[in-house]
Design an enzyme around this catalytic site. Structure first.
Site, short mmCIF file in Angstrom:
data_model
loop_
_atom_site.label_atom_id
_atom_site.label_comp_id
_atom_site.label_asym_id
_atom_site.label_seq_id
_atom_site.Cartn_x
_atom_site.Cartn_y
_atom_site.Cartn_z
N LYS A 73 1.69 4.80 -2.92
CA LYS A 73 1.84 5.84 -2.46
C LYS A 73 3.33 6.09 -2.36
CE LYS A 73 -1.56 5.39 0.90
NZ LYS A 73 -1.88 4.76 2.59
N ASP A 121 0.35 -1.42 -0.14
CA ASP A 121 0.41 -0.56 -0.28
C ASP A 121 0.78 1.98 0.05
OD1 ASP A 121 -2.86 1.31 0.68
OD2 ASP A 121 -1.30 2.35 2.39
N1 HSE Z 1 -4.90 0.91 4.83
C1 HSE Z 1 -4.08 2.18 4.20
C2 HSE Z 1 -3.53 2.74 5.31
C3 HSE Z 1 -5.58 2.76 3.87
O1 HSE Z 1 -3.52 2.07 6.46
O2 HSE Z 1 -2.95 3.43 5.42
C4 HSE Z 1 -5.09 4.39 3.68
O3 HSE Z 1 -4.41 4.20 2.22
#
Ligand code: HSE
Length: 380
Positions: A189, A185
């Site tokens: 980003k 994740d």
């Molecule tokens: N799972 C992600 C986090 C959600 O914990 O930041 C937001 O992108």
């Protein structure tokens, strides 16, 4: 009055709906949902064409998540002459260039501020500083779930699995929390951020990434003894050989701002030639913070903002061989490589001399085959 078509009405979509319903400069026209969700709101439709052919809808908000069919749906919306605002980082990391090209061809706008940092106005400020400055580096705590886990483990003696469960209950974690704890994740980003910072299209899957799955209470205790705090860090820097971009656990001295970022908060920073270091702190996830950024993008469109965060995004090599630092490494099988770079030994762990990020990540990936529990953290 801006008229919105929502693709998806889950956590973020519902938040956008609630904020938009309370405003007099935008309204939600139709909401695309799955057949079993039609009862959630009288404005729901199940056929995308009901939105694409509705000429009163000028802007689509995509908050359905995932890459497919989100890419096909967003492409159709752009081709139908609708502006698109999305919070979907997987989509943006994979298809930024294609979506920008489609938006340009169709004379519409594409905004995705909520895709990085949830409610933090990170991408808009990154693109603003770029109008004046050259960015040297970008870095940050960009995943709330892992920050919640690490902060909890640092504050009290709690078990990794129990804290992860709590983060899921609180709604921070991805549907599949391995995307959080293994760093996928945050890597997405980072790919989007270096794209905007350096006009660079980097292959997300090639970014060296090591998550926090293997961190133990004993590691956290060792960091405490060193006067340091562990965070999952995403880092990107332009080098003469390309972009050095990587994700790894990092131990900061306790006087660094990063060390104080608690619970599920995010903090993202850049360093540029005139502005220097600027850091953005806030909620990186959650219904209303993320919906806030989506609605802000819509307001930017109403105000006539028609530029993109970057419209270059040139394919750029990854160059993690050109950046080096010391590491904390814990493994139960010490080999020749690790011995050759060891400078200090603790109880079950070592501190290395500066070693390139590329070498350390490559070593750790191989080491997992003989020691599945291996853990390392960069030292800052
Ligand atoms: N799972 C992600 C986090 C959600 O914990 O930041 C937001 O992108």
């Amino acid at each position: 009055m801006m008229k919105l078509g929502l693709f998806g009405y889950g956590v973020v979509g519902g938040g956008v709906g609630r904020i938009a319903d309370g405003r007099d400069d935008m309204e939600v026209g139709r909401i695309l949902v799955l057949p079993h969700e039609v009862d959630v709101d009288p404005r729901t439709v199940t056929n995308i064409n009901d939105i694409l052919t509705d000429e009163s809808i000028d802007t689509v908000v995509e908050v359905m998540g995932g890459i497919h069919p989100a890419f096909e749906f967003v492409s159709s919306a752009l081709k139908a002459g609708k502006n698109v605002v999305t919070a979907n980082k997987a989509l943006v990391a994979a298809y930024y260039k294609e979506l920008i090209a489609l938006a340009k061809e169709n004379n519409v706008t594409f905004r995705c501020t909520a895709a990085v940092g949830g409610g933090i106005p990170w991408l808009v400020n990154l693109s603003r500083v770029r109008r004046v400055d050259t960015i040297e580096s970008v870095w940050g705590i960009m995943n709330g779930t892992t920050n919640y886990i690490l902060s909890s483990m640092t504050a009290q003696d709690v078990d990794f699995a129990d804290v992860l469960k709590k983060a899921q209950e609180l709604g921070y974690a991805e549907a599949d929390p391995t995307a959080d704890i293994d760093g996928h994740d945050i890597r997405r980003k980072l790919a989007i951020s270096v794209g905007v910072a350096f006009d660079a299209a980097v292959e997300e899957a090639n970014i060296p990434t090591f998550g926090i799955r293997n961190v133990t209470s004993a590691d956290i205790q060792a960091f405490r003894n060193m006067g340091r705090t562990c965070k999952l860090l995403a880092y990107g820097q332009m080098t003469p050989d390309g972009v050095a971009a990587y994700v790894e656990p990092t131990i900061f001295t306790n006087d660094r701002l990063e060390a104080s970022v608690g619970t599920n908060y995010n903090m993202i920073s850049y360093k540029s030639n005139n502005a220097g270091i600027q850091s953005f702190y806030g909620q990186g996830a959650g219904r209303f913070p993320t919906a806030y950024n989506v609605v802000s993008d819509c307001l930017d469109i109403i105000a006539g903002e028609d530029s993109f965060y970057t419209d270059k995004a040139e394919p750029t090599a990854l160059a993690c061989g050109s950046v080096s630092h010391a590491y904390y490494v814990r493994t139960n099988v010490c080999d020749e490589f690790l011995s050759s770079i060891t400078e200090e030994k603790g109880e079950g762990w070592v501190i290395t001399a500066p070693v390139s990020v590329e070498k350390m990540h490559a070593w750790a990936q191989k080491q997992k085959e003989i020691d599945a529990g291996v853990f390392f953290a960069g030292i800052q």
